[in-house]
Structures are given as C-alpha cells and as structure tokens.
Motif scaffolding. Structure first.
Motif, mmCIF file in Angstrom:
data_model
loop_
_atom_site.group_PDB
_atom_site.id
_atom_site.type_symbol
_atom_site.label_atom_id
_atom_site.label_comp_id
_atom_site.label_asym_id
_atom_site.label_seq_id
_atom_site.Cartn_x
_atom_site.Cartn_y
_atom_site.Cartn_z
ATOM 1 N N PRO A 191 18.557 -5.173 38.073
ATOM 2 C CA PRO A 191 17.134 -4.894 38.305
ATOM 3 C C PRO A 191 16.361 -4.597 37.019
ATOM 4 N N GLU A 192 17.013 -3.942 36.058
ATOM 5 C CA GLU A 192 16.318 -3.594 34.812
ATOM 6 C C GLU A 192 15.838 -4.857 34.093
ATOM 7 N N LYS A 193 16.723 -5.865 34.077
ATOM 8 C CA LYS A 193 16.360 -7.111 33.388
ATOM 9 C C LYS A 193 15.201 -7.817 34.118
ATOM 10 N N VAL A 194 15.231 -7.786 35.451
ATOM 11 C CA VAL A 194 14.148 -8.411 36.230
ATOM 12 C C VAL A 194 12.835 -7.676 35.980
ATOM 13 N N LYS A 195 12.889 -6.336 36.042
ATOM 14 C CA LYS A 195 11.658 -5.554 35.840
ATOM 15 C C LYS A 195 11.097 -5.791 34.440
ATOM 16 N N SER A 196 11.983 -5.849 33.475
ATOM 17 C CA SER A 196 11.537 -6.074 32.096
ATOM 18 C C SER A 196 10.950 -7.490 31.957
ATOM 19 N N PHE A 197 11.573 -8.475 32.602
ATOM 20 C CA PHE A 197 11.070 -9.860 32.594
ATOM 21 C C PHE A 197 9.659 -9.919 33.200
ATOM 22 N N LEU A 198 9.480 -9.278 34.379
ATOM 23 C CA LEU A 198 8.179 -9.280 35.047
ATOM 24 C C LEU A 198 7.139 -8.527 34.205
ATOM 25 N N HIS A 199 7.563 -7.414 33.621
ATOM 26 C CA HIS A 199 6.642 -6.597 32.831
ATOM 27 C C HIS A 199 6.176 -7.346 31.569
ATOM 28 N N ASP A 200 7.113 -8.048 30.919
ATOM 29 C CA ASP A 200 6.754 -8.819 29.715
ATOM 30 C C ASP A 200 5.728 -9.898 30.043
ATOM 31 N N LEU A 201 5.952 -10.586 31.163
ATOM 32 C CA LEU A 201 4.994 -11.619 31.568
ATOM 33 C C LEU A 201 3.652 -10.994 31.936
ATOM 34 N N LEU A 202 3.715 -9.825 32.594
ATOM 35 C CA LEU A 202 2.485 -9.132 32.991
ATOM 36 C C LEU A 202 1.643 -8.787 31.755
ATOM 37 N N GLU A 203 2.302 -8.317 30.723
ATOM 38 C CA GLU A 203 1.589 -7.953 29.485
ATOM 39 C C GLU A 203 0.842 -9.155 28.903
ATOM 40 N N LYS A 204 1.485 -10.333 29.012
ATOM 41 C CA LYS A 204 0.863 -11.532 28.437
ATOM 42 C C LYS A 204 -0.196 -12.117 29.369
ATOM 43 N N ALA A 205 0.025 -11.979 30.688
ATOM 44 C CA ALA A 205 -0.880 -12.630 31.644
ATOM 45 C C ALA A 205 -2.090 -11.772 31.999
ATOM 46 N N LYS A 206 -1.938 -10.441 31.961
ATOM 47 C CA LYS A 206 -3.006 -9.573 32.486
ATOM 48 C C LYS A 206 -4.326 -9.709 31.715
ATOM 49 N N PRO A 207 -4.311 -9.713 30.374
ATOM 50 C CA PRO A 207 -5.587 -9.882 29.666
ATOM 51 C C PRO A 207 -6.283 -11.194 30.049
ATOM 52 N N ALA A 208 -5.497 -12.257 30.145
ATOM 53 C CA ALA A 208 -6.073 -13.562 30.529
ATOM 54 C C ALA A 208 -6.636 -13.487 31.949
#
Length: 673
Positions: A289-306
């Motif tokens: 789960p940690e790897k999944v959460k980190s994967f989702l969080h990394d994408l969120l950081e890049k996608a949220k401003p856009a």
C-alpha cells in the motif's frame, strides 16, 4: 447435463440456445461433484507427489465447472433476468464452499508442499516454476496454514462476501433500470444533437410513450449532460445518476459497502495481513500500500496544479458564456464540450459520421492484422446468446484458428452498464493440442436508429479499442496451463494491452484505415485528425485528478482498519485533496463503485494509472520505430500478449522494452511536463 458433455458445436463453442435457465442449478451440482472427484483422485494417488500428478492435475481439474461458471456469470452481466439473479444468489455460496473445500484441504496442501519443498531439484521451466509458486501461495493466501476454527471463520467470511458482491451489483443494475427521464416538450431538448434525439424518440416508442426518453445507460445519459442547454434538466438526470443505490430504499448499498469493507479487513487479518490492501498487493507489481499511495501522491502533485488551472479556465468560460457563478457537477460535461469546441472547433457531432461502428471495428481488426498477422472473419454458424451479438473466427496467416470472438455492443435491459472483455473458454495445451480461446467484448455503445447506423463518439472509439486490446490479450494467449493463460496476470499489468491499443486511435496512419464518412466514404479530413491529437490533452489535469480520486477512495477503504459510520462522510474525506466541484448532498459514488465492490479492482483501482505509465512508455517505443513496425509488434506479442502470467510482468516488460518503464512518457503525453 449439458456442461458435462463435449459440446457438439463448431470449435466446441458454447451452445447458448440449448441452455435452459431451469437446468443451471443441476449443472452446477453435477460439475462440482465431478471436480470434487478429480481432486479426490489427486489426494488418493499413492505415488510420490510430483509436478505432473499434483500441480498439473490440479490446474486441469474442474474444467467443466470453469466453463459453466464463465458462461453463467458472463450472461448474468450481459443478459440477465430476475430468475438468473436468484440462481446466482443460490449457486455463489456453493462455489465459494467448493473453492474453500479445495484450498483448506489439509491432505491436498501437504501434497503440494512436498512438491514445493523440492522445487529447486525438479528442473522446471519458468512457466512450471510460476505455476508451482502460484499454487502453493494460493493455498497459503487462502487459509491452508490456519487452524480448524480459523478455517471455519474464513469459510463464513467468503460465503458472506460472495453474496454481498452479487447483491451490490444487482442493486446498481436495478437502480439504473428504474430511472427514466420522460420529456414531451421538444423545447427542453435544445442543444441535443439530432442523433441523440432520434435515439431518445426510438427509446420512447419502444416503451409506448410519446416524446423522448432518457435513461442512466451511458449512450443515453452522456449526450444529455453534454449537450442539453436546460441546466435544471441536466441537474435532475445528473443527481439521479449520482444517487444510484444511495436512496435509503430496498436497493440501497450503504450497508453492503460497510459490510464488504469490514469482512475484507477481517479476512486479511485472519490470514496474517495488516489490511486487505496488504493482502491484495502482495501479488501485484506495486507490492504494498505504501508504494501505491506514494505513486498516487506523486501523480497528484504533478496533476493538481494543471487541474486547478483548467478548472479556473472552465469556471471563467462558463461565467462569460452564461453568467454561471459556481460550476456544479452537472455543468462539467456541458461546459467542457463548449470550451473544447471554442478552442479546437471540434465536437463529437462533427466526428461521429466518420466513426460508423462497423468501420471502427474493422479498423481494429486491420490494425491487429498489420501488427500481429491475424484476420477476423464474421461467421453465422456459431450459436450466440442474443441477436445483437456478432461472431468471428480469428485466423492466422496459415488459416489456423487463433480464437473465436464474440462482439456485443448495444445497451439493453438485462445488461449492466460499462464495457468489458471476458472469456467463455481459456487457452491451454493438453495432450499435445493447443486449445484455442473463446473471447468476448461487451460494450454499451450508441445504437443505430431508423435513419442512421451506429455512429460512435470519439470516446466510444477509444473504448472499443481498449476492450479489443484486452481481447487480443486473451486471443493471442499461448501458454500450457489454463490458470496462467491470457489475462491471468497481475492486476496492475492487465490494463497494459488494453490501454496501449487506444494510442492507435490518435495516429493519422491508423485513422486513415477506418475513419471514413458513413455516407460518402471520405477519409476523415487531416484538420480533424490534427485537432483530435491536439485536443487529446484537453482538461487532462482534471481527468487525471478524477482517476486519482477513485484510486485514493479505493485505498482509503482497503488500506487500513476502518470504522465507517457514514459512507458519504467517509467518501468526502477520501476525496478532500482531489475535489474541484462542490459536493452534491444527494449523491454518493461508493454505492455504485462496482469496480471495487463487485468487480476485481479492490485495492487495485490505481492500476489504471499504473498501466498508463507502462502503455505510454511502450507506445513511445512503437513511435520511435514506426507504429506498425513488425519487429516491435512481434516482441510485444511474444513477451506481453502471448505469455499470460507465466513470468513476473516486470521481467516480461523488460524483455519487450529492454528496460523498466519510466513515467516521463506519460507525463509528456498528458501535457503535465
């Protein structure tokens, strides 16, 4: 018993017209008994347990039951009835009990363990090693090491879960079928394209009503919320869509959600795992789960401003156009479409004449032929379960059968929403014969009307290619053992073959093969192709945020112990970091989130995004060498499409690509970097 006999049909295809609903239960009983006998033979064999008499024998045991279960549950999704749903509720516990009888059988497990313990000295192939590991871990992960009291508890949980998942899906289907928006004033249809209007009139006529009828089936619902100018009517149908199984009535799924989440967590704990997500992800590329959460969080950081920038632009546009102060969810598709038209002068109504269903399907076939050397020939001597279904022989260049393909494309009452690929018969090799698979694609596309053929939106075009990609994964399977064949792969790898196929929909070279005007035969103009490519990133940040929100909700439910007092509050909490639109009090997504509560995506919804990283990276390889490059296609077929679950997916991917995937190609394609 029809399922205990060899089918006397072409290619041993399922004889749908001979199957009587009233005989299903007897067939299930008989097939379960036969499978039990085959398991007993393995247990009672007095020879020293070895790979053949234990592991191979187990993988091929119960084939008739597998065939029956595939047929019955596929039809329960594509062509169900009240009677069929009652039978499903009755036979599901039998199947759960039978499955538990196998995995909790101490004598059988001990035989497997004997083989497993000496695996290093057996000189097994990679595929055999994978199968042995899978069988051993399958038993351990399903309770083989538990004591008797714990095993009994596991059986109870599994039986409850099987019934709850079925009920969840039945409730969503009932709520979908129970709603219709009946419109008699033509002025209320302002903005709606002619084709959608005609389809609604056709639907009304089929229900003996005047005027126009709209439902929650996607081909009816989506054009309505995308084009209807009347904001109040968009609000009405949007709220109806969002409150499926969240209405405190007999079809309410709130308690089912709580019970499924609780039981999954209990089951994981019983087996020694911290959470359901820990249990599931042990057998995924993501691992934990940690790897999944980190994967989702990394994408969120890049996608949220856009996403926030896009949302602000959409809000300003709606304010300027119609004086809308606050965008609501029922405004989303409507103003997105208007903004898209303004920016790119491109809308689905311009494109649809170039995407006649038959042409798009033939285009997918032609692309598969160019890439993988297979052809599709429609045949009329294979039995089918509904008149809408089309049947095809899939042949190689020497005219050998590769697969049988069923295509079922239009919505109807007994069919659940969405699009999926499934199989009626797996591929495997037995007694020197390579048994070929029977694969099905089921979708809910815009049906033909009295004056027009089925003309697809571009979104439906990509959906067809997506499911066809899954189909190819099944059709081109070439493994020895049925449980490793086709789409029997890690869940976060299974979307690679489907998502990569969508890429061809954006390529001028591919579009030229099938995007032809249904009346004139004119190939889609280059300016439209340019605009399709140009607009492919349109509101991509918002789309990414939406997908991430679903993955995060899934992980919130399954990532740790939960006390869920209120499903709606829990969901709102999980969506906190991904919210753009104001909440709608009457709506709750969880109660109809079939992917995770009925289908197999619990703790796995992230895999859509995970596989996008793979597919963008893989398609970049095609683009580099040519989108119809035979050498790359052959490697993709050999290492991805035909190998099934015979090896760890990352090893297969590296054999195809020569390296591990990187997210750069996805971020670049999405316009996020």
């Amino acid at each position: 018993m029809i399922f205990l006999e060899n089918f006397n049909t072409k290619y041993q295809t399922t004889p749908f017209s001979l199957i009587k609903l009233s005989e299903y239960k007897d067939n299930f009983k008989a097939c379960i008994e036969k499978a039990k006998t085959e398991i007993d033979e393995i247990i009672q064999n007095t020879e020293e347990p070895n790979f053949e008499n234990c592991i191979t024998a187990l993988d091929f045991a119960g084939q008739e039951l597998d065939r029956l279960s595939s047929t019955f549950f596929n039809l329960n999704s594509a062509e169900t009835s009240d009677e069929m749903q009652k039978i499903a509720q009755e036979v599901s516990p039998w199947l759960t009990e039978f499955s538990n009888d196998i995995t909790l059988n101490e004598d059988l497990f001990q035989k497997i363990k004997i083989v497993y313990d000496k695996k290093d000295s057996l000189n097994l192939t990679t595929e055999q090693q994978t199968l042995l590991n899978k069988k051993y871990k399958g038993f351990v992960r399903n309770g083989a090491l538990l004591n008797e009291e714990q095993k009994q508890k596991l059986r109870e949980i599994d039986t409850q879960l099987a019934k709850l998942k079925l009920t969840f899906g039945e409730n969503v289907l009932a709520e979908t079928n129970n709603y219709q928006l009946h419109i008699t004033n033509e002025a209320d249809l302002k903005g709606l394209p002619e084709g959608a209007k005609e389809a609604a009139a056709h639907l009304a006529e089929s229900k003996n009503l005047e005027g126009w009828v709209f439902t929650l089936d996607f081909p009816s619902y989506l054009p309505f919320v995308t084009y209807i100018d009347n904001r109040e009517l968009r609000k009405e149908i949007s709220i109806a869509y969002g409150k499926k199984a969240f209405q405190n009535n007999e079809f309410d799924n709130q308690q089912n959600v709580k019970d499924i989440v609780r039981l999954r967590h209990e089951r994981a704990n019983l087996l020694g795992y911290k959470s359901h997500a820990d249990f599931v992800l042990e057998e995924r590329m993501a691992k934990n789960p940690e790897k999944v959460k980190s994967f989702l969080h990394d994408l969120l950081e890049k996608a949220k401003p856009a996403a926030e920038k896009e949302f602000a632009e959409l809000t300003t546009f709606a304010k300027e156009l119609d004086g809308i102060d606050h965008l609501e969810k029922w405004d989303s598709a409507y103003y997105s479409e208007k903004l898209k038209q303004k920016k790119f002068n491109l809308d689905d109504e311009k494109l649809k004449p170039y995407f006649k269903l038959e042409n798009v399907l033939n285009g997918a076939f032609t692309i598969a032929e160019k890439l993988y050397g297979i052809t599709f020939k429609e045949v009329f001597d294979i039995d089918k379960y509904h008149e809408d279904v089309k049947t095809y022989e899939v042949l190689d260049f020497e005219n050998n059968l590769v697969a049988v393909f069923y295509a079922d494309f239009f919505p109807r009452k007994g069919k659940r929403n969405g699009a999926w690929m499934t199989s009626y018969k797996s591929q495997y090799i037995k007694n020197g014969i390579n048994e070929r698979p029977h694969i099905s694609n089921v979708c809910n596309f815009t049906p033909p009307t009295k004056t027009k053929p089925s003309l697809l939106t571009f979104n439906e075009v990509t959906t067809l290619f997506h499911e066809f990609g899954h189909g190819l994964h099944g059709m081109l399977a070439n493994t020895t053992y049925p449980s490793l064949s086709g789409t029997s792969v890690y869940w976060d790898f299974v979307e690679l073959p489907s998502q990569i196929m969508e890429n061809w929909c954006y390529q001028p070279e591919a579009l030229a093969l099938f995007a032809k005007h249904y009346e004139t035969g004119e190939i889609i103009p280059q300016e439209y192709v340019d605009k399709i490519k140009e607009s492919s990133n349109f509101l991509e940040g918002m789309a990414t945020l939406r997908q991430l929100s679903f993955g995060m909700l899934d992980m919130a439910y399954h990532g740790k112990a939960q006390t869920i007092d209120d499903v709606k509050d829990f969901e709102e909490n999980a969506f906190e970091n991904t919210k753009l639109y104001p909440d709608v009090a009457e709506n709750c997504m969880s109660t109809s989130f079939s992917h995770i509560f009925q289908g197999g995506y619990s703790s796995g919804y992230y895999s859509y995004k995970w596989a996008e990283v793979l597919d963008a990276d893989a398609f970049a390889y095609f683009e580099e060498k040519g989108i119809f490059n035979k050498e790359i296609a052959t490697k993709f077929k050999e290492y991805v499409l035909s190998k099934g679950g015979t090896e760890h997916p990352m090893e297969l991917y590296k054999k195809f690509r020569g390296q591990e995937p990187t997210p750069e190609a996805l971020l670049k394609r999405a316009g996020l970097i």
